[in-house]
Write an enzyme that holds these catalytic residues in place. Sequence first.
Site, short mmCIF file in Angstrom:
data_model
loop_
_atom_site.label_atom_id
_atom_site.label_comp_id
_atom_site.label_asym_id
_atom_site.label_seq_id
_atom_site.Cartn_x
_atom_site.Cartn_y
_atom_site.Cartn_z
N GLU A 100 0.84 -1.21 0.00
CA GLU A 100 0.00 0.00 0.00
C GLU A 100 0.87 1.25 0.00
O GLU A 100 1.84 1.35 0.76
CB GLU A 100 -0.91 -0.04 1.22
CG GLU A 100 -2.32 0.37 0.95
CD GLU A 100 -3.06 -0.57 0.02
OE1 GLU A 100 -3.14 -0.25 -1.19
OE2 GLU A 100 -3.57 -1.59 0.49
N HIS A 101 0.52 2.19 -0.86
CA HIS A 101 1.27 3.44 -1.03
C HIS A 101 2.72 3.18 -1.47
O HIS A 101 3.62 3.96 -1.18
CB HIS A 101 1.22 4.28 0.26
CG HIS A 101 -0.18 4.74 0.56
ND1 HIS A 101 -0.71 5.87 0.00
CD2 HIS A 101 -1.15 4.18 1.31
CE1 HIS A 101 -1.96 6.01 0.42
NE2 HIS A 101 -2.26 4.98 1.20
N THR A 102 2.90 2.07 -2.13
CA THR A 102 4.21 1.75 -2.69
C THR A 102 4.28 2.09 -4.18
O THR A 102 5.36 2.35 -4.70
CB THR A 102 4.51 0.24 -2.53
OG1 THR A 102 3.33 -0.47 -2.90
CG2 THR A 102 4.86 -0.10 -1.10
N ASP A 103 3.11 2.11 -4.86
CA ASP A 103 3.18 2.25 -6.33
C ASP A 103 3.78 3.58 -6.76
O ASP A 103 4.65 3.62 -7.63
CB ASP A 103 1.81 1.98 -6.99
CG ASP A 103 0.68 2.89 -6.57
OD1 ASP A 103 0.84 3.69 -5.61
OD2 ASP A 103 -0.40 2.81 -7.19
N LEU A 114 -11.84 0.42 -3.29
CA LEU A 114 -11.80 -0.74 -4.18
C LEU A 114 -11.75 -0.30 -5.63
O LEU A 114 -12.04 -1.04 -6.55
CB LEU A 114 -13.02 -1.65 -3.92
CG LEU A 114 -13.09 -2.12 -2.46
CD1 LEU A 114 -14.40 -2.85 -2.20
CD2 LEU A 114 -11.90 -3.02 -2.12
N SER A 154 -13.24 2.20 -7.65
CA SER A 154 -14.35 2.44 -8.57
C SER A 154 -13.90 3.36 -9.71
O SER A 154 -14.37 3.23 -10.84
CB SER A 154 -15.53 3.06 -7.83
OG SER A 154 -15.14 4.29 -7.24
N GLU A 208 -6.69 10.53 -14.04
CA GLU A 208 -6.79 10.92 -12.63
C GLU A 208 -5.76 12.00 -12.29
O GLU A 208 -6.06 12.96 -11.60
CB GLU A 208 -6.58 9.70 -11.73
CG GLU A 208 -7.60 8.63 -12.01
CD GLU A 208 -8.14 7.98 -10.77
OE1 GLU A 208 -8.19 8.62 -9.71
OE2 GLU A 208 -8.53 6.81 -10.87
N ASP A 245 -4.11 0.87 -9.59
CA ASP A 245 -5.53 0.59 -9.78
C ASP A 245 -5.91 0.37 -11.25
O ASP A 245 -6.58 -0.60 -11.58
CB ASP A 245 -6.37 1.71 -9.16
CG ASP A 245 -6.14 1.80 -7.65
OD1 ASP A 245 -5.53 0.88 -7.10
OD2 ASP A 245 -6.57 2.79 -7.05
N TYR A 282 -4.31 12.22 0.42
CA TYR A 282 -3.53 11.29 -0.40
C TYR A 282 -2.38 12.02 -1.09
O TYR A 282 -1.22 11.58 -1.05
CB TYR A 282 -4.45 10.64 -1.44
CG TYR A 282 -3.76 9.65 -2.34
CD1 TYR A 282 -3.78 8.29 -2.05
CD2 TYR A 282 -3.06 10.07 -3.47
CE1 TYR A 282 -3.13 7.38 -2.87
CE2 TYR A 282 -2.42 9.16 -4.29
CZ TYR A 282 -2.46 7.82 -3.98
OH TYR A 282 -1.81 6.93 -4.79
C1 GLA Z 1 -5.08 4.46 -4.21
C2 GLA Z 1 -4.30 4.83 -5.46
C3 GLA Z 1 -3.23 3.79 -5.76
C4 GLA Z 1 -2.39 3.45 -4.54
C5 GLA Z 1 -3.28 3.18 -3.34
C6 GLA Z 1 -2.50 2.99 -2.08
O1 GLA Z 1 -5.86 3.33 -4.45
O2 GLA Z 1 -5.16 4.94 -6.55
O3 GLA Z 1 -2.42 4.25 -6.82
O4 GLA Z 1 -1.46 4.46 -4.28
O5 GLA Z 1 -4.21 4.23 -3.13
O6 GLA Z 1 -1.74 1.84 -2.17
#
Ligand code: GLA
Length: 365
Positions: A27-30, A119, A121, A154, A166, A215
Amino acid sequence: MTDFQTLFGHPPAASAHAPGRVNLIGEHTDYNGGYVLPSAIPQRTRVELAVRPDRSVQVYSDAPETGGEVVGYELGRETPQRAWHDYVQGVTSLLGSEGLSLPGLDIAVRSTVPVGSGLSSSAALTVSLLRGLRALLHLPLDDVLIARLGQRVENEFVGAQVGIMDPMAASLADERTALFLDARSLDYERVPLPAGAELVVIHSGVAHDHAAGDYNARRRECEQAAALLGVKQLRDIPAAEAGRADALPEPLDCRARHVITENQRVLEAVAAMRGGDVERLGALFNASHDSQRDDYAVSVLAIDRLVDLARSDEAVLGARLTGGGFGGSIVVLARAGCGRAVADHVASEFKARWGGSPRVLVPAG
Ligand code: GLA
């Protein structure tokens, strides 16, 4: 009646769909150039489309927050309005700026992926729409390019500085495997979900909005941390050197520690899945949540309560916040055959203790 024919007076000429996703870990790695491990969920977004004779786009969505209105805009005059159809406007605006001359369009969107649930959307919408346009207009777009375009919608139009996970998941993941993705190179591999466990996904009922600021703030903190540590992205710090984060000022030290250790947890989770070690996988889920809560500060009370309730169930191997955070959903690793009972127990116990409206999304139905 809201079928396409009734809405627009003619049948659709193309249709497409894309799933929501649950991120198992990473999570929050991408956006730090690291690793993620999402899987598709049964909930999907479906679009139907047809060309119309003028230069406008008319969009219907069945999402309750849209009020069932058809919204219209002119091609080439797309303007962000902090509304759901910004994602549609963003797609046509981006394709236009890439030199494609789009015709006017009638579009109907139907989705079972809850908005703000963590999730994805939004990626399900952009990817399904891009797929629909590919089918309708015979556009030469492959699945990775569709994901890249979805992210740009986005970032450049909606104003959410999200990573590539995502749209890659919506474009390439399936429900039987997890997509082990290197968010920097976009190399990916599908890793089968382990037979000894099953996934449970519960929406807390607290919706988030990634364009709203928190975010993007986390993303900026990571960029500052990387710059101070002298690397291009936090991905470039190996787990063995996680201690380097301690030299950073608060809260950058915590943010960097989460990202560096989370990348390592993804690699270990993939190894655990391949080896069928569901106990280890569950322990990694737990460690990931604790790191998100304590170091990355993206959890909220309802999510922590759901996670703690899940962990108190003996059929649960691990539980964590999934997705961007500040609300959204948890993902639980339950022993195989126990998913339904765990999901029902956690949701009903939560309601009994604190009220609210948690919602079980997986297992579906
Ligand atoms: C959201 C973002 C993703 C990712 C997650 C956290 O879903 O769209 O790119 O950063 O948060 O892992």
